[in-house]
Design a protein around this motif. Structure first.
Motif, PDB file in Angstrom:
ATOM      1  N   ALA A 154       0.804  -1.218   0.000  1.00  0.00           N
ATOM      2  CA  ALA A 154       0.000   0.000   0.000  1.00  0.00           C
ATOM      3  C   ALA A 154       0.843   1.277   0.000  1.00  0.00           C
ATOM      4  O   ALA A 154       0.296   2.368  -0.032  1.00  0.00           O
ATOM      5  N   GLY A 155       2.156   1.135   0.063  1.00  0.00           N
ATOM      6  CA  GLY A 155       3.024   2.301   0.094  1.00  0.00           C
ATOM      7  C   GLY A 155       3.016   3.022   1.428  1.00  0.00           C
ATOM      8  O   GLY A 155       3.493   4.144   1.542  1.00  0.00           O
ATOM      9  N   ASP A 156       2.468   2.372   2.454  1.00  0.00           N
ATOM     10  CA  ASP A 156       2.339   3.022   3.753  1.00  0.00           C
ATOM     11  C   ASP A 156       3.262   2.452   4.831  1.00  0.00           C
ATOM     12  O   ASP A 156       3.244   2.896   5.968  1.00  0.00           O
ATOM     13  N   GLY A 157       4.051   1.451   4.480  1.00  0.00           N
ATOM     14  CA  GLY A 157       4.953   0.846   5.457  1.00  0.00           C
ATOM     15  C   GLY A 157       4.261  -0.024   6.485  1.00  0.00           C
ATOM     16  O   GLY A 157       4.874  -0.428   7.462  1.00  0.00           O
ATOM     17  N   ASP A 158       2.992  -0.305   6.286  1.00  0.00           N
ATOM     18  CA  ASP A 158       2.228  -1.128   7.225  1.00  0.00           C
ATOM     19  C   ASP A 158       1.698  -2.416   6.617  1.00  0.00           C
ATOM     20  O   ASP A 158       1.342  -3.332   7.342  1.00  0.00           O
ATOM     21  N   HIS A 159       1.612  -2.470   5.300  1.00  0.00           N
ATOM     22  CA  HIS A 159       1.003  -3.618   4.624  1.00  0.00           C
ATOM     23  C   HIS A 159       1.999  -4.175   3.613  1.00  0.00           C
ATOM     24  O   HIS A 159       2.273  -3.533   2.598  1.00  0.00           O
ATOM     25  N   TYR A 160       2.518  -5.365   3.918  1.00  0.00           N
ATOM     26  CA  TYR A 160       3.551  -5.971   3.090  1.00  0.00           C
ATOM     27  C   TYR A 160       3.140  -7.361   2.624  1.00  0.00           C
ATOM     28  O   TYR A 160       2.319  -8.025   3.263  1.00  0.00           O
ATOM     29  N   ALA A 161       3.776  -7.780   1.550  1.00  0.00           N
ATOM     30  CA  ALA A 161       3.738  -9.172   1.116  1.00  0.00           C
ATOM     31  C   ALA A 161       5.182  -9.672   1.182  1.00  0.00           C
ATOM     32  O   ALA A 161       6.106  -8.951   0.807  1.00  0.00           O
ATOM     33  N   ALA A 162       5.355 -10.879   1.676  1.00  0.00           N
ATOM     34  CA  ALA A 162       6.697 -11.456   1.773  1.00  0.00           C
ATOM     35  C   ALA A 162       6.672 -12.875   1.237  1.00  0.00           C
ATOM     36  O   ALA A 162       5.737 -13.635   1.493  1.00  0.00           O
ATOM     37  N   THR A 163       7.717 -13.205   0.496  1.00  0.00           N
ATOM     38  CA  THR A 163       7.951 -14.575   0.066  1.00  0.00           C
ATOM     39  C   THR A 163       9.270 -15.003   0.676  1.00  0.00           C
ATOM     40  O   THR A 163      10.279 -14.292   0.543  1.00  0.00           O
ATOM     41  N   VAL A 164       9.235 -16.129   1.382  1.00  0.00           N
ATOM     42  CA  VAL A 164      10.434 -16.636   2.044  1.00  0.00           C
ATOM     43  C   VAL A 164      10.606 -18.102   1.647  1.00  0.00           C
ATOM     44  O   VAL A 164       9.728 -18.926   1.889  1.00  0.00           O
ATOM     45  N   VAL A 165      11.735 -18.401   1.025  1.00  0.00           N
ATOM     46  CA  VAL A 165      12.045 -19.762   0.600  1.00  0.00           C
ATOM     47  C   VAL A 165      13.311 -20.188   1.333  1.00  0.00           C
ATOM     48  O   VAL A 165      14.355 -19.550   1.202  1.00  0.00           O
ATOM     49  N   SER A 166      13.176 -21.248   2.141  1.00  0.00           N
ATOM     50  CA  SER A 166      14.305 -21.683   2.960  1.00  0.00           C
ATOM     51  C   SER A 166      14.284 -23.194   3.148  1.00  0.00           C
ATOM     52  O   SER A 166      13.218 -23.800   3.292  1.00  0.00           O
ATOM     53  N   GLU A 167      15.453 -23.766   3.212  1.00  0.00           N
ATOM     54  CA  GLU A 167      15.586 -25.189   3.498  1.00  0.00           C
ATOM     55  C   GLU A 167      15.048 -25.514   4.898  1.00  0.00           C
ATOM     56  O   GLU A 167      14.606 -26.635   5.159  1.00  0.00           O
ATOM     57  N   ALA A 168      15.056 -24.534   5.791  1.00  0.00           N
ATOM     58  CA  ALA A 168      14.576 -24.744   7.164  1.00  0.00           C
ATOM     59  C   ALA A 168      13.101 -25.149   7.203  1.00  0.00           C
ATOM     60  O   ALA A 168      12.650 -25.728   8.189  1.00  0.00           O
ATOM     61  N   PHE A 169      12.374 -24.893   6.136  1.00  0.00           N
ATOM     62  CA  PHE A 169      10.949 -25.214   6.096  1.00  0.00           C
ATOM     63  C   PHE A 169      10.667 -26.655   5.651  1.00  0.00           C
ATOM     64  O   PHE A 169       9.535 -27.122   5.765  1.00  0.00           O
ATOM     65  N   ARG A 170      11.687 -27.339   5.169  1.00  0.00           N
ATOM     66  CA  ARG A 170      11.481 -28.699   4.663  1.00  0.00           C
ATOM     67  C   ARG A 170      10.890 -29.592   5.756  1.00  0.00           C
ATOM     68  O   ARG A 170      11.357 -29.621   6.881  1.00  0.00           O
ATOM     69  N   GLY A 171       9.834 -30.316   5.398  1.00  0.00           N
ATOM     70  CA  GLY A 171       9.186 -31.236   6.323  1.00  0.00           C
ATOM     71  C   GLY A 171       8.203 -30.570   7.277  1.00  0.00           C
ATOM     72  O   GLY A 171       7.595 -31.235   8.103  1.00  0.00           O
ATOM     73  N   ARG A 172       8.042 -29.273   7.170  1.00  0.00           N
ATOM     74  CA  ARG A 172       7.131 -28.526   8.039  1.00  0.00           C
ATOM     75  C   ARG A 172       5.849 -28.204   7.280  1.00  0.00           C
ATOM     76  O   ARG A 172       5.870 -27.988   6.074  1.00  0.00           O
ATOM     77  N   SER A 173       4.751 -28.163   8.007  1.00  0.00           N
ATOM     78  CA  SER A 173       3.483 -27.770   7.378  1.00  0.00           C
ATOM     79  C   SER A 173       3.533 -26.273   7.050  1.00  0.00           C
ATOM     80  O   SER A 173       4.364 -25.535   7.585  1.00  0.00           O
ATOM     81  N   ARG A 174       2.633 -25.827   6.212  1.00  0.00           N
ATOM     82  CA  ARG A 174       2.569 -24.406   5.855  1.00  0.00           C
ATOM     83  C   ARG A 174       2.333 -23.556   7.111  1.00  0.00           C
ATOM     84  O   ARG A 174       2.942 -22.507   7.276  1.00  0.00           O
ATOM     85  N   VAL A 175       1.478 -24.026   7.997  1.00  0.00           N
ATOM     86  CA  VAL A 175       1.219 -23.291   9.246  1.00  0.00           C
ATOM     87  C   VAL A 175       2.509 -23.186  10.066  1.00  0.00           C
ATOM     88  O   VAL A 175       2.836 -22.111  10.595  1.00  0.00           O
ATOM     89  N   GLN A 176       3.240 -24.278  10.185  1.00  0.00           N
ATOM     90  CA  GLN A 176       4.494 -24.250  10.938  1.00  0.00           C
ATOM     91  C   GLN A 176       5.505 -23.296  10.296  1.00  0.00           C
ATOM     92  O   GLN A 176       6.214 -22.570  10.997  1.00  0.00           O
ATOM     93  N   GLN A 177       5.564 -23.299   8.966  1.00  0.00           N
ATOM     94  CA  GLN A 177       6.470 -22.391   8.255  1.00  0.00           C
ATOM     95  C   GLN A 177       6.137 -20.940   8.579  1.00  0.00           C
ATOM     96  O   GLN A 177       7.023 -20.135   8.880  1.00  0.00           O
ATOM     97  N   HIS A 178       4.855 -20.618   8.540  1.00  0.00           N
ATOM     98  CA  HIS A 178       4.434 -19.244   8.828  1.00  0.00           C
ATOM     99  C   HIS A 178       4.729 -18.880  10.276  1.00  0.00           C
ATOM    100  O   HIS A 178       5.188 -17.763  10.559  1.00  0.00           O
ATOM    101  N   GLN A 179       4.513 -19.810  11.184  1.00  0.00           N
ATOM    102  CA  GLN A 179       4.821 -19.558  12.590  1.00  0.00           C
ATOM    103  C   GLN A 179       6.309 -19.276  12.783  1.00  0.00           C
ATOM    104  O   GLN A 179       6.690 -18.422  13.589  1.00  0.00           O
ATOM    105  N   MET A 180       7.142 -19.978  12.031  1.00  0.00           N
ATOM    106  CA  MET A 180       8.584 -19.764  12.111  1.00  0.00           C
ATOM    107  C   MET A 180       8.950 -18.342  11.655  1.00  0.00           C
ATOM    108  O   MET A 180       9.794 -17.680  12.271  1.00  0.00           O
ATOM    109  N   VAL A 181       8.316 -17.886  10.589  1.00  0.00           N
ATOM    110  CA  VAL A 181       8.592 -16.529  10.105  1.00  0.00           C
ATOM    111  C   VAL A 181       8.081 -15.500  11.110  1.00  0.00           C
ATOM    112  O   VAL A 181       8.780 -14.532  11.424  1.00  0.00           O
TER     113      VAL A 181
END
Length: 76
Positions: free
Chosen positions: A27-54
């Motif tokens: 939104a250009g306001d510094g409050d609303h972002y989209a992030a993509t994170v690709v890491s080997e640390a997420f292997r074997g983890r559910s999507r929920v667990q991956q998000h919790q890690m971030v």
């Protein structure tokens, strides 16, 4: 106070040094972002667990300085 995209990336990279991280200010306001994170640390983890890690990497900034984060995670 809004959070800078670079600060978000720094926190994520500190937790996931191997990560490919992309941050977009939606939104250009510094409050609303989209992030993509690709890491080997997420292997074997559910999507929920991956998000919790971030969210943990953001050290409590979610809901405070960082209002909204559309998050996509994955493994290389």
């Amino acid at each position: 106070m809004p959070m800078a995209a670079g600060d978000i990336e720094t926190l994520i990279r500190a937790a996931f040094p191997d990560a490919r991280v992309t941050i977009e200010d939606l939104a250009g306001d510094g409050d609303h972002y989209a992030a993509t994170v690709v890491s080997e640390a997420f292997r074997g983890r559910s999507r929920v667990q991956q998000h919790q890690m971030v969210y943990a990497a953001l050290q409590g900034q979610m809901g405070g300085a960082l209002h909204a984060l559309a998050l996509q995670t994955g493994v290389p």
